[in-house]
Write an enzyme that holds these catalytic residues in place. Sequence first.
Site, PDB file in Angstrom:
ATOM      1  N   LYS A 284       9.941   2.320  -0.090  1.00 24.57           N
ATOM      2  CA  LYS A 284       8.481   2.389  -0.096  1.00 24.57           C
ATOM      3  C   LYS A 284       7.693   1.249  -0.545  1.00 24.57           C
ATOM      4  O   LYS A 284       8.153   0.312  -1.040  1.00 24.57           O
ATOM      5  CB  LYS A 284       8.282   3.336  -1.514  1.00 24.57           C
ATOM      6  N   GLU A 291      -5.841   2.164  -4.425  1.00 17.95           N
ATOM      7  CA  GLU A 291      -5.680   3.500  -5.470  1.00 17.95           C
ATOM      8  C   GLU A 291      -6.361   3.106  -6.589  1.00 17.95           C
ATOM      9  O   GLU A 291      -7.083   3.887  -7.232  1.00 17.95           O
ATOM     10  CB  GLU A 291      -4.196   3.811  -5.438  1.00 17.95           C
TER      11      GLU A 291
END
Length: 472
Positions: A284, A291
């Site tokens: 990932k 965010e």
Amino acid sequence: MSEKPWGGRFTEKTDPSVESFTSSIAFDKRLYIYDIEGSIAHCRMLAKQLIITEEEASQIVEGLLKIARDIERGDFELHESLEDIHMNIEAQLTTDIGAVAQKLHTARSRNDQVLLDVRMYMRDEVTNIVMALTGLRQALVELAKNHMDVIMPGYTHMQPAQPVLFSHHLMAYYEMFSRDRARFKEALSRINVMPLGSAALAGTTYPIDMKHTAELLGFPEISANSMDAVGSRDFIMEFLAAAAICMVHMSRLSEELILWSSAEFGFVEIPDAFATGSSIMPQKKNPDVPELVRGKAGRVFGSLTALLTMMKGLPLSYNRDMQEDKEPLFDTVDTLKGCLEVYEKLLPRLKVDSTAMEKGASRGFMVATDMADYLVTKGVAFRDAHRCVGEVVRHSIDEKKDLRELSLGDLKKFSQAFDEDIFELLTIEQMINRRTSLGGTAKKNVKKAIKKAEETLKLEVAEHEPDKQEKA
Ligand code: ARG
């Protein structure tokens, strides 16, 4: 009995729990430099008006300058029992230079003093934010300029709608942030007002010269009403509202970067230096920066709501509730500056996958509008053209074909107005470049918009030069 500056009429010591409950020193200490500059100007004005002597003024000014140096060096102890930065500085001044320090607070109150400090602080910070918005917009324009040939799907309802230039999409954010900058500049004009001399609420009996204080501190305006001056906070609300709107824009940009960097879109890649990994899933790469920017919008909205709510029931003029204006203000300044700064650095390093974007722009029957417009040029009424192309789309979905894969024969079944020239019209470049209406996505429009933006930004940079020099 008590050593508080206001201790005269009190017979009991303040309860320690009240001291920590009422104290604002933990957060208003950041105002120290403005408090000292403001006090120096006030002191000079008092001497000019013969309210104190020149000799007393010099002693006080020197004492204040020494305190500024001590605080800068970290050689200054702050006491919660002294409530706030204003009283901490005054108490230290008394320790340092003796009784003459007590004359500094002549013809002022903490109510107007705190407003002066906050206005000076905001003047600096809002100027920083205005400059940061130039920086962010420069980054957007650079990115747009470097990707002039990239075509992407434009969306409405999050459904692919019509192809647009990636640069056109970026320049939409340029416009939003340009308005944000204008809003902060506008707010600045109402921040830049000198309130000192309003005293507690009604003004003062001393023969002060507020104009002189304003001149010394570079304020172009003086508050017109003492009760308004100490009892209003709309200049902070206005800033917070501008900040909240700006954070809406930052948050929407973030949302797009998050979507675009997902495996499903694959339009952009966030540079490694601006992403983080997962402690459990080795594959990932997470878009934490966008965010967090998206998340931080929430706290800025919260600050605006906090201030509006805190003020709405207050009778004139000063009420202690107003001390609660500072944390939302400071937090918003820090948050907004942090977001603008990180995006100014991230954007130039964004990796753009033009193939993925263009592939996205070729999908989803995005040529339909142009097909209908084509029929209109052949004399079909727009509503009829719309219905006809709708049927063509229905047919293509059933046949699992792209609109551009249909033959002229296929098309003619739906309208005799279709002709050979339809095919050259339906190239993606044509779809972009024929949208030449003002503000449309045609390449020549976008180029023009970028050029205009560059000129605007150049002027802004020149306009900021004096501020930058002052800070250096
Ligand atoms: N720390 C206070 C504030 O931020 C200063 C003003 C105090 N004034 C007073 N009358 N108690 O509002």
